[in-house]
Design an enzyme around this catalytic site. Structure first.
Site, PDB file in Angstrom:
ATOM      1  N   LYS A  80     -18.646   5.891  11.973  1.00 57.58           N
ATOM      2  CA  LYS A  80     -17.629   6.681  11.270  1.00 57.58           C
ATOM      3  C   LYS A  80     -17.902   8.136  11.582  1.00 57.58           C
ATOM      4  O   LYS A  80     -19.045   8.503  11.897  1.00 57.58           O
ATOM      5  CB  LYS A  80     -17.774   6.477   9.748  1.00 57.58           C
ATOM      6  CG  LYS A  80     -16.539   6.812   8.973  1.00 57.58           C
ATOM      7  CD  LYS A  80     -15.592   5.625   8.921  1.00 57.58           C
ATOM      8  CE  LYS A  80     -14.330   5.936   8.168  1.00 57.58           C
ATOM      9  NZ  LYS A  80     -13.478   4.749   8.047  1.00 57.58           N
ATOM     10  N   GLY A 177      -2.427   4.571  -5.665  1.00 55.92           N
ATOM     11  CA  GLY A 177      -2.343   5.238  -4.355  1.00 55.92           C
ATOM     12  C   GLY A 177      -1.163   4.711  -3.575  1.00 55.92           C
ATOM     13  O   GLY A 177      -1.099   3.524  -3.239  1.00 55.92           O
ATOM     14  N   GLY A 179      -0.006   5.997  -0.578  1.00 51.01           N
ATOM     15  CA  GLY A 179      -0.033   6.599   0.753  1.00 51.01           C
ATOM     16  C   GLY A 179       0.373   5.576   1.793  1.00 51.01           C
ATOM     17  O   GLY A 179       1.165   4.662   1.536  1.00 51.01           O
ATOM     18  N   VAL A 181      -1.136   3.013   3.219  1.00 53.79           N
ATOM     19  CA  VAL A 181      -1.386   1.595   2.937  1.00 53.79           C
ATOM     20  C   VAL A 181      -0.673   1.172   1.659  1.00 53.79           C
ATOM     21  O   VAL A 181       0.013   0.135   1.629  1.00 53.79           O
ATOM     22  CB  VAL A 181      -2.903   1.299   2.805  1.00 53.79           C
ATOM     23  CG1 VAL A 181      -3.124  -0.180   2.507  1.00 53.79           C
ATOM     24  CG2 VAL A 181      -3.648   1.698   4.064  1.00 53.79           C
TER      25      VAL A 181
END
Ligand code: NAI
Length: 348
Positions: A80, A177, A179, A181
């Site tokens: 990452k 959330g 966003g 996804v």
């Protein structure tokens, strides 16, 4: 705190600290494991409060990628990167190109992709400097719909286990959330007949979901308390913590957000309370699967088939947890570690 003493340090293969003050770049790349010499993981562009917070995040997220790839049977080590800064004001083409040169210098050991704060357009730009970038806008494109599809199929496995039916007709799902996804997940759930309650700190995203999906809404800090069948965290990590665990309104937790358990012990607490937790890294691999299939032979139907296997993976985790009377989070770790042990000769 020194890196090697951090509780998030897990014998990572390497950590690269990179700066380019002329373009404002401050980045860390963490390679947790290499599989046949390669590791993959997204670029998180985030205004961390402290450098220590960025280090902890990149250590945890890269380890999570190793486990995510292992469970999804993807031959890739876990990595990452984090870029410290506000993507809204600090993400410039020059900064991304500078980051791309650092990725290129790793000569294919690290393959980057989009994550929170970066998108397929950014990867397109990065790919002009290095070939070690996947998830380009001109290729397979935004990975988020594939991630949502995996979460959806993981949810079906959890429902089948807990209710004896995987029908979403009338099932009440709370989504945190909205966003990339979260919004795609809402679309899949609505199409399957689920009833939605949503929350986001972005009022426009909430208004949009209420309009498109006929969803109810609650303030962001209340979403996990709403009595429902499934809670789908699709925003931030650490949402399952000492406070929220006492307020949970759902019997199943299944969402995309990475590192939903603030600490490992919260997996045990959920187990003790009879809440079925679907480990995030078992269901949110769809985007990674899509990115890794990118190329001239990309076939959407193949991608969908591979992502749908999340359902079998989740069913296996739930069965193992039930058989051994252990938390699903621990069952997922054990299955991933068994798979890694079987392929030990590839890891380095
Ligand atoms: P995004 O940045 O597009 O959306 C996140 C949404 O959460 C935004 O609308 C934001 O306003 C909202 N939000 C932030 N803090 C909140 C809070 N405290 N309460 C309620 N809403 C809040 O991110 P994306 O791509 O949708 O990812 C969502 C989660 O899934 C992230 O944790 C990400 O790491 C994880 N994930 C995403 C993948 C992908 O393919 N996009 C792949 C694997 C994991």
């Amino acid at each position: 705190m020194p890196v090697f003493d951090s509780p998030s340090f897990d014998h990572h293969r390497s950590l690269v600290f990179a700066t380019a003050p002329e373009v404002g770049l401050k980045a860390i790349i963490a390679i947790h494991s290499l599989y046949d010499g390669r590791a993959g993981g997204g670029i998180r562009f985030n205004p961390y409060d402290t450098e220590q917070a960025a280090i902890e995040d990149v250590l945890r997220l890269s380890r999570g990628m190793t486990y995510k790839f292992a469970l999804a049977r993807i031959p890739m080590g876990g990595a990452k990167s984090v870029i410290i800064g506000d993507p809204k004001t600090q993400k410039t083409p020059e900064l991304l190109q500078s980051f791309a040169r650092i990725v290129d210098g790793l000569a294919g050991k690290y393959i980057c992709g989009p994550d929170v704060g970066t998108n397929d357009q950014d990867i397109e730009l990065i790919s002009q400097t290095t070939p070690h970038a996947l998830g380009r806008a001109s290729h397979a494109g935004d990975p988020s719909p594939a991630t949502a599809l995996g979460v959806f199929h993981g949810m079906l496995a959890a429902l089948a286990h807990q209710r004896g039916s995987d029908s979403l007709e009338g099932v009440h799902v709370t989504v945190q959330g909205l966003g990339s996804v979260g919004a795609n997940l809402c679309a899949l759930l609505t199409e399957a007949g689920a009833r939605l309650t949503v929350a986001d700190i972005d009022a426009a995203a909430v208004a949009d979901a209420m309009d498109k999906f006929d969803a109810a809404s609650v303030p962001a800090e209340q979403i996990w308390t709403v009595p429902s069948d499934v809670f789908a965290p699709c925003a931030v990590g650490g949402v399952i913590n000492d406070q929220s665990i006492n307020q949970l309104g759902a019997g199943i937790i299944c969402g995309a957000a990475n590192n939903q358990l603030l600490e490992d012990r919260h997996g045990q607490l959920l187990h003790d309370r009879g809440v079925l937790f679907v480990p995030d890294y078992a269901v949110n691999s769809g985007g990674a699967i899509k990115c890794l299939l990118e190329g001239p032979d990309y076939d959407e139907a193949v991608m969908v088939r591979k992502v749908m296997r999340v359902r079998d993976t989740v069913a296996g985790i739930i069965d193992t947890a039930a058989r051994d009377n252990i938390p699903t989070s621990l069952a997922a770790d054990r299955i991933a570690e068994d798979l890694m042990a079987k392929n030990a000769s590839h890891y380095g």
